[in-house]
Design an enzyme around this catalytic site. Structure first.
Site, short mmCIF file in Angstrom:
data_model
loop_
_atom_site.label_atom_id
_atom_site.label_comp_id
_atom_site.label_asym_id
_atom_site.label_seq_id
_atom_site.Cartn_x
_atom_site.Cartn_y
_atom_site.Cartn_z
N ALA A 27 0.86 -1.18 0.00
CA ALA A 27 0.00 0.00 0.00
C ALA A 27 0.90 1.23 0.00
O ALA A 27 2.08 1.14 0.36
CB ALA A 27 -0.87 -0.02 1.24
N GLY B 55 0.34 -5.03 0.80
CA GLY B 55 -0.76 -5.01 -0.16
C GLY B 55 -0.38 -5.61 -1.51
O GLY B 55 -1.23 -6.18 -2.20
N GLU C 259 -0.79 -9.15 -1.08
CA GLU C 259 -2.22 -9.44 -0.95
C GLU C 259 -2.90 -9.46 -2.32
O GLU C 259 -3.78 -10.29 -2.58
CB GLU C 259 -2.88 -8.42 -0.02
CG GLU C 259 -2.41 -8.63 1.43
CD GLU C 259 -2.94 -7.56 2.38
OE1 GLU C 259 -2.67 -6.37 2.14
OE2 GLU C 259 -3.62 -7.93 3.36
N GLU D 126 3.68 -5.73 7.42
CA GLU D 126 2.89 -4.66 8.04
C GLU D 126 3.21 -4.42 9.50
O GLU D 126 3.19 -3.27 9.96
CB GLU D 126 1.38 -4.96 7.89
CG GLU D 126 0.82 -4.68 6.50
CD GLU D 126 1.00 -5.81 5.50
OE1 GLU D 126 1.79 -6.74 5.79
OE2 GLU D 126 0.37 -5.78 4.44
C1 3H9 Z 1 0.54 -2.36 3.39
O1 3H9 Z 1 0.74 -2.77 2.29
C2 3H9 Z 1 -0.80 -2.43 4.07
C3 3H9 Z 1 -1.78 -3.37 3.42
O2 3H9 Z 1 -1.72 -4.64 3.98
C4 3H9 Z 1 -3.20 -2.95 3.65
C5 3H9 Z 1 -3.72 -1.82 2.92
C6 3H9 Z 1 -5.22 -1.70 3.01
N1 3H9 Z 1 4.68 3.42 0.15
O3 3H9 Z 1 13.29 1.47 0.39
P1 3H9 Z 1 13.74 2.25 -0.80
C7 3H9 Z 1 9.42 4.73 -1.32
S1 3H9 Z 1 1.75 -1.60 4.28
C8 3H9 Z 1 5.16 4.60 -0.23
O4 3H9 Z 1 14.85 3.19 -0.64
P2 3H9 Z 1 14.83 -0.12 -2.04
C9 3H9 Z 1 10.50 5.12 -0.35
O5 3H9 Z 1 10.02 6.05 0.60
C10 3H9 Z 1 3.14 -1.55 3.19
N2 3H9 Z 1 6.44 4.81 -0.57
O6 3H9 Z 1 14.08 1.28 -2.05
C11 3H9 Z 1 11.54 5.71 -1.26
O7 3H9 Z 1 11.11 7.00 -1.63
P3 3H9 Z 1 12.13 8.19 -1.96
C12 3H9 Z 1 3.85 -2.83 3.16
C13 3H9 Z 1 7.27 3.76 -0.52
O8 3H9 Z 1 15.01 -0.49 -3.47
C14 3H9 Z 1 11.44 4.82 -2.50
O9 3H9 Z 1 10.14 4.23 -2.44
N3 3H9 Z 1 5.04 -2.71 2.35
C15 3H9 Z 1 6.83 2.48 -0.12
O10 3H9 Z 1 15.99 -0.10 -1.12
C16 3H9 Z 1 12.47 3.74 -2.56
O11 3H9 Z 1 12.45 2.98 -1.35
C17 3H9 Z 1 6.22 -2.35 2.88
O12 3H9 Z 1 6.36 -2.15 4.05
C18 3H9 Z 1 5.47 2.32 0.22
N4 3H9 Z 1 4.96 1.13 0.59
O13 3H9 Z 1 13.79 -1.14 -1.39
C19 3H9 Z 1 7.36 -2.28 1.90
N5 3H9 Z 1 7.88 1.63 -0.17
O14 3H9 Z 1 12.89 7.72 -3.14
C20 3H9 Z 1 8.22 -1.11 2.18
C21 3H9 Z 1 8.93 2.34 -0.58
O15 3H9 Z 1 11.24 9.34 -2.19
N6 3H9 Z 1 9.26 -0.91 1.19
N7 3H9 Z 1 8.57 3.64 -0.80
O16 3H9 Z 1 12.96 8.32 -0.70
C22 3H9 Z 1 10.40 -1.61 1.17
O17 3H9 Z 1 10.60 -2.51 1.94
C23 3H9 Z 1 11.44 -1.19 0.17
O18 3H9 Z 1 11.10 0.08 -0.30
C24 3H9 Z 1 11.62 -2.12 -1.03
C25 3H9 Z 1 12.61 -1.47 -2.04
C26 3H9 Z 1 12.19 -3.47 -0.56
C27 3H9 Z 1 10.33 -2.36 -1.75
#
Ligand code: 3H9
Length: 686
Positions: A61, A100, A103, A123
């Site tokens: 999400a 998400g 999901e 999450e």
């Molecule tokens: C969820 O999904 C809830 C659902 O169950 C229910 C909903 C109803 N959103 O980490 P990076 C941005 S909760 C917005 O450096 P990497 C991050 O801020 C979510 N922005 O890259 C950064 O921005 P900027 C569950 C996000 O290659 C840029 O992307 N998911 C999100 O080292 C690059 O990020 C997670 O918790 C996001 N969800 O790693 C996953 N994710 O360039 C969280 C990232 O402006 N994310 N950004 O600074 C990660 O673990 C890592 O970003 C990922 C890539 C492994 C994907």
């Protein structure tokens, strides 16, 4: 953001392109919903492959939307729509399918992935539970135990492990889209499996839940989300699909607005902001392919281990052969310890050691890219070492000091090419602690500063840029913490009560236990140096303990007594008598847990504000990261600056004024007063 559809025969390929990580923004949810409608209506389409452009599958999400009211279409409805599509959907996963994103993949009839992909429901790390059916569909796919493990820890599984656990149906080597299209064609020739919503969950015995609740509660400590995630899976196992979905959604929405979720989101964005300082955008770091560490003591060996863990070769320099052997032994015991605990295999431990060259000969430094000194914390010693390095190393080699308190400007005085010098302040144990304070001097070039940040990324550390001041960010605040802890003793607190209050707040250890563990002598040495500089550090009781050689656990007693061979702190009568003497004439008050915590925390925040005010830190969120990753401040509290904002800065100011009028703290500084007027540290100018 685009959602494009391309047809390959009877298979439609839906490609999501929403950089950077294909997060499920409102627009993307709508785009996918429209695609599902359109493809259902298209008789030429028999199956749908869902893939993503860029570096990853849908990573979750959009966390940035969590502070606002949810906008339709809601994610659970999108997942349900994909699940009941008239044609089977196949998720084609590369990079990360998280939260998400996973999901949505669970709503698909099949999941295929490249081996390097990972899938998970992280999450809980954001203080929430999955909110689009993850806790209800996952146990139907992979069983309750796997689901419990994944949702309560938030840990993702790599492609091959996910295949073993039944989370994905096929691992695709080579071209993912071509493989997914081929998989879809073959799947159409066989009877379709049930959608996950229609599959049963094998409910485990009551004893499983009781045992698991205990384990999860012990691991989660004060974090709310893991236990709630467990409750969601339990509900999925014990009721029907719709009831479980409703329970999960309700739990998700309640947690989304909780203080813990706000704190963990703050840390999530703070960590990402810290790695990419805007002022270094476009600046090319030096390439670091080889490294050296000067000094093989606890700090040097830990740093060398961190460099080796990241695959970099290390030259370890000591003054003579005997010291080289001692340094190598320190390093070996780190890797052997990791092997013993099962973190790495014996083979990997041996391979890590094989990449270390121990020597007393500085000629070995002639061609290394980066050298970090970790010698004795004394200005003359460090200056001597750095002077030698500047003579023997390549002119473009990056030279770094790991000093905790000394002025890097003075350490680098007179060296050739000072633009290549900077402070890289690791925290002990350096192969474990995530924090790296990066301290440029006036002369440090942007490329060398960028190299510090690039190194942090390579080492999987959290970088924070710090300006030069006594103790930089972290240790400067630590001094205030310790002074406050002593003020509490002078005004009626006891070491046991203070430590218990800080543990209750969420710290792994109280200030006195921590000093006993690390040793009181190091801080005493620094106070001596500070007094020589004409400063007046405040530690009346610690000074007296050091005078009678109560240095902590290593000398059998410090703030507490320790039985030989034990680490259990026991109150000391000697210490109580010293406190009573020092406290004579000081007004006493009754302290409870929350007033003790505030007497320590608000002065920390005040010092944090001063640190912002004089430019030692660039952002309040950097100070939070320093305390979380260097000192064990609870992540779910968001760090001291976030905690103060969330508690109300007005309240903090009032409390500080009251403490100050009782002689128990400094009054609020200008920047804190300004932040209180605005209600936030962001945007406060120095
Ligand atoms: C969820 O999904 C809830 C659902 O169950 C229910 C909903 C109803 N959103 O980490 P990076 C941005 S909760 C917005 O450096 P990497 C991050 O801020 C979510 N922005 O890259 C950064 O921005 P900027 C569950 C996000 O290659 C840029 O992307 N998911 C999100 O080292 C690059 O990020 C997670 O918790 C996001 N969800 O790693 C996953 N994710 O360039 C969280 C990232 O402006 N994310 N950004 O600074 C990660 O673990 C890592 O970003 C990922 C890539 C492994 C994907």
């Amino acid at each position: 953001m685009t959602v494009s559809i391309e047809q390959q025969g009877e298979i439609a390929v839906v490609t999501v392109d929403n950089p950077p990580v294909n997060a499920l923004s409102q627009a993307l949810r709508q785009g996918l919903l429209d695609a599902a409608e359109r493809l259902d209506a298209d008789p030429s389409v028999k199956a749908v492959v869902l893939a993503c452009a860029g570096r990853t599958f849908i990573a979750g999400a959009d966390v940035g939307e969590f502070g606002k009211p949810p906008q339709p279409p809601h994610l659970p409805d999108l997942v349900a729509r994909v699940e009941r599509a008239a044609k089977p959907w196949v998720a084609a996963i590369h990079g990360s399918a998280l939260g998400g994103g996973f999901e949505v993949a669970l709503g698909c009839r099949f999941r295929v992935a490249v081996p390097s992909a990972n899938v998970g429901l992280p999450e809980v790390r954001l203080g929430i539970v999955p909110g689009a059916g993850g806790t209800v569909r996952l146990p139907r796919l992979a069983g309750v135990e796997t689901a419990v493990d994944m949702v309560t820890t938030g840990a993702p599984l790599g492609g091959l492990k996910a295949r073993e656990a039944g989370l994905i149906d096929a691992v695709i080597d080579g071209d993912l889209i071509a493989g997914a299209v081929q998989f879809s064609r073959e799947a159409l020739g066989r009877p379709l499996p049930d959608a996950l919503r229609d599959r049963p969950v094998a409910a485990p015995a009551e004893a499983f839940w009781e045992a698991t609740e205990k384990t999860v509660a012990a691991r989660a400590k004060r974090e709310e989300a893991p236990m709630k995630a467990l409750a969601c899976v339990r509900r999925a196992a014990e009721t029907d699909f719709e009831t479980a979905i409703a329970f999960e959604r309700e739990t998700f929405l309640a947690l989304r607005g909780s203080p813990q979720a706000a704190a963990l989101r703050h840390v999530f964005f703070a960590e990402r902001a810290a790695t990419r300082p805007p002022e270094l955008a476009g600046v090319q770091p030096h390439r670091i392919k080889s490294t050296a560490v000067i000094g093989g003591g606890t700090m040097g060996a830990g740093m060398a281990a961190a460099l080796r863990d990241a695959g970099l070769p290390v030259v370890l320099i000591e003054r003579d052969d005997a010291q080289v052997e001692r340094g190598l032994a320190n390093l070996r015991s780190i890797f052997d310890g990791a092997a013993k605990r099962g973190r790495i295999s014996a083979g990997v431990a041996a391979e890590r050691m094989a990449g270390v060259t121990g020597t007393a000969d500085h000629a070995a430094l002639a061609d290394v890219d980066l050298v970090i000194e970790a010698v004795f914390e004394d200005l003359d010693v460090k200056r001597d070492v750095v002077g030698r390095l500047s003579a023997v190393c390549r002119d473009d080699a990056v030279l770094a000091t790991n000093t905790s308190y000394l002025d890097p400007e003075r350490i680098a005085e007179g060296i050739g090419n000072p633009g290549r010098f900077l402070g890289l302040h690791f925290f002990s144990p350096a192969h474990v602690m995530k924090l790296l304070e990066i301290v440029p001097t006036q002369a440090t070039t942007p490329e060398v500063l960028a190299t510090g940040f690039a190194l942090a990324r390579t080492l999987n550390k959290v970088p924070v840029r710090a300006g030069i001041s006594d103790g930089f960010i972290g240790n400067r605040i630590l001094k205030v913490t310790r002074a406050q802890a002593e003020r509490l003793l002078l005004s009626g607190g006891t070491p046991t009560a203070v430590d218990a209050a800080m543990r209750a707040f969420g710290l792994p250890m109280g200030p006195f236990e921590a000093q006993d563990l690390g040793g009181l002598d190091i801080a005493a040495f620094q106070r001596k140096a500070a007094r020589a500089r004409g400063e007046t550090p405040f530690a009346p009781i610690a000074d007296r303990l050091c005078a009678i050689e109560r240095f902590g656990q290593k000398s059998g007693g410090g703030w507490y007594n320790y039985e030989p061979g034990e680490r259990t702190p026991r109150p000391s009568e000697t210490v109580a008598a010293i406190i009573a003497e020092e406290a004579a004439g000081f007004p006493h008050r009754d302290w409870d847990e929350s007033s003790i915590a505030e007497c320590i925390l608000w002065p920390m925040v005040n010092e944090g504000a001063r640190i912002l005010g004089d430019g030692t830190a660039l952002r309040a969120s950097d100070i939070d990261l320093v305390k979380i990753h260097g000192y064990g401040f609870p992540r779910w509290r968001g760090g001291p600056m976030h905690y103060a904002e969330a508690s109300g800065l007005d309240k903090v100011v009032d409390a500080l004024r009251a403490l100050a009028s009782a002689g128990l703290a400094d009054p609020p500084c200008e920047l804190l007063l300004e932040a209180a007027r605005r209600g936030s540290f962001s945007g406060v100018l120095r």
